[in-house]
Design an enzyme around this catalytic site. Structure first.
Site, PDB file in Angstrom:
ATOM      1  N   ALA A  34       0.864  -1.195   0.000  1.00  0.00           N
ATOM      2  CA  ALA A  34       0.000   0.000   0.000  1.00  0.00           C
ATOM      3  C   ALA A  34       0.900   1.245   0.000  1.00  0.00           C
ATOM      4  O   ALA A  34       0.774   2.142   0.834  1.00  0.00           O
ATOM      5  CB  ALA A  34      -0.956  -0.004   1.199  1.00  0.00           C
ATOM      6  N   GLY A  38       5.440   8.459   1.347  1.00  0.00           N
ATOM      7  CA  GLY A  38       6.382   8.226   2.453  1.00  0.00           C
ATOM      8  C   GLY A  38       7.315   7.074   2.113  1.00  0.00           C
ATOM      9  O   GLY A  38       8.542   7.191   2.226  1.00  0.00           O
ATOM     10  N   HIS A  39       6.736   5.942   1.659  1.00  0.00           N
ATOM     11  CA  HIS A  39       7.579   4.807   1.270  1.00  0.00           C
ATOM     12  C   HIS A  39       8.507   5.199   0.113  1.00  0.00           C
ATOM     13  O   HIS A  39       9.673   4.816   0.084  1.00  0.00           O
ATOM     14  CB  HIS A  39       6.715   3.635   0.769  1.00  0.00           C
ATOM     15  CG  HIS A  39       5.796   3.052   1.798  1.00  0.00           C
ATOM     16  ND1 HIS A  39       4.429   3.162   1.718  1.00  0.00           N
ATOM     17  CD2 HIS A  39       6.054   2.338   2.910  1.00  0.00           C
ATOM     18  CE1 HIS A  39       3.886   2.530   2.743  1.00  0.00           C
ATOM     19  NE2 HIS A  39       4.840   2.029   3.485  1.00  0.00           N
ATOM     20  N   GLN A 155       9.322   2.260  16.299  1.00  0.00           N
ATOM     21  CA  GLN A 155       9.771   1.122  15.476  1.00  0.00           C
ATOM     22  C   GLN A 155      11.219   1.327  15.030  1.00  0.00           C
ATOM     23  O   GLN A 155      12.030   0.385  15.055  1.00  0.00           O
ATOM     24  CB  GLN A 155       8.849   0.982  14.262  1.00  0.00           C
ATOM     25  CG  GLN A 155       9.383   0.061  13.189  1.00  0.00           C
ATOM     26  CD  GLN A 155       8.378  -0.196  12.098  1.00  0.00           C
ATOM     27  OE1 GLN A 155       7.475  -1.007  12.257  1.00  0.00           O
ATOM     28  NE2 GLN A 155       8.518   0.465  10.959  1.00  0.00           N
ATOM     29  N   SER A 187       0.347   7.602   5.715  1.00  0.00           N
ATOM     30  CA  SER A 187       0.244   6.272   6.298  1.00  0.00           C
ATOM     31  C   SER A 187      -0.726   5.463   5.444  1.00  0.00           C
ATOM     32  O   SER A 187      -1.702   6.012   4.920  1.00  0.00           O
ATOM     33  CB  SER A 187      -0.316   6.382   7.723  1.00  0.00           C
ATOM     34  OG  SER A 187      -0.771   5.127   8.166  1.00  0.00           O
TER      35      SER A 187
END
Ligand code: PAF
Length: 285
Positions: A34, A38-39, A155, A187
């Site tokens: 998804a 950001g990724h 994380q 997100s």
């Protein structure tokens, strides 16, 4: 060009040995798919720092402490591969579940201390699942560097500690949170916000910014947190699971930023749990 999608560890290892022979520096971007901006910013950082880049997509059942959340997690492999195409990544590793958790799998990686607080308090077992899968992905991919977003700040701390403790020879690199124009941290869960909730969600970040400014001005966190909670409630947020000032390294609670500090929040909005955080510079007095 779309990168090859590999589903078996043996295929990944074959490619990996070729790259090692070339003397390539290998970068890893672990994801659950998804993919959003950001990724993609992590992929861009990996491409800039490494010769070969592997993006992994694996929705890790062990890190979901809620079966509904796991079932509803978006799975968009084709669209993800298309989004990665312009970045020229070298492999997309989408392991079949048995490549991560084969029959009889029995090992958990658990990082003590850092995982007891914040997310750890509200999502029992979550970080054991994260540390376990990330340790496996680090070892399977044999990368020199791995790229994680600061959006999931705890994380980032946990996987950094885990790699250090287990002597996994990898550099864990944190990358700045990418935000929507509204300020909302990107997100995959944002996809599940209703248009109404999406309209309100942008109010989370300004509350953190305002708290950070007050702390920089010398305020004590205990004196200003109630005001911030009230602002969020008025904006339409439901339960605030935590809104804390913590040491940026150990995550212990602070009342003033007398060392590098972080404000971290988890709050519910329209049935979706949002998290965010912001750095607070150290006050020198
Ligand atoms: O941040 C995520 O998407 C996941 O927690 C990660 C690091 C890919 C492990 O499953």
């Amino acid at each position: 060009m779309t990168a090859p999608i590999l589903r078996r560890l043996s295929d990944l290892r074959a490619l990996h040995s070729d790259w090692r022979r070339e003397g390539a520096r290998i970068g890893l971007v672990p994801t659950m798919g998804a993919l959003h901006e950001g990724h993609l910013s992590l992929v861009a950082a990996a491409k800039a720092a490494c010769d070969r880049v592997i993006v992994t997509i694996f929705v890790n059942p062990k890190q979901f402490n809620n079966a509904e959340d796991l079932a509803k997690y978006p799975r968009t492999e084709l669209a993800d591969a298309e989004k990665l195409a312009p970045y020229g990544v070298d492999a997309i590793y989408v392991p079949d579940p048995d490549q991560i958790y084969p029959e009889g799998y029995a090992t958990t990686v658990s990082v003590a201390g850092l995982t007891d607080v914040l997310e750890g308090e509200f999502r029992p077992g979550h970080f054991d699942g994260v540390a376990t899968v990330v340790a496996k992905l680090f070892l399977q991919c044999g990368a020199d560097a791995a790229f994680f977003g600061e959006k999931d700040y705890q994380q980032l701390m946990v996987v950094t500690r885990m790699a250090r403790d287990l002597d996994i020879p990898i550099t864990v690199q944190g990358c700045a949170t990418v935000r929507e124009a509204s300020g909302l941290a990107m997100s995959s869960r944002n996809l599940r916000l209703s248009p109404e909730a999406l309209g309100k969600a942008g109010q989370l970040y300004p509350v953190l910014q305002d708290l950070a400014n007050q702390l920089r001005g010398g305020a004590d966190f205990g004196d200003i947190v109630a005001g911030a909670r009230a602002t969020l409630a008025t904006a339409g947020f439901g339960e605030i699971e935590y809104l804390d000032l913590r040491c940026a390294e150990t995550l212990e609670p602070l009342s003033r930023p007398d060392r590098p500090a972080r404000l971290l929040v988890a709050a519910w909005l329209g049935g979706i749990r949002l998290i965010d955080n912001i750095a607070v510079d150290q006050l020198n007095d």
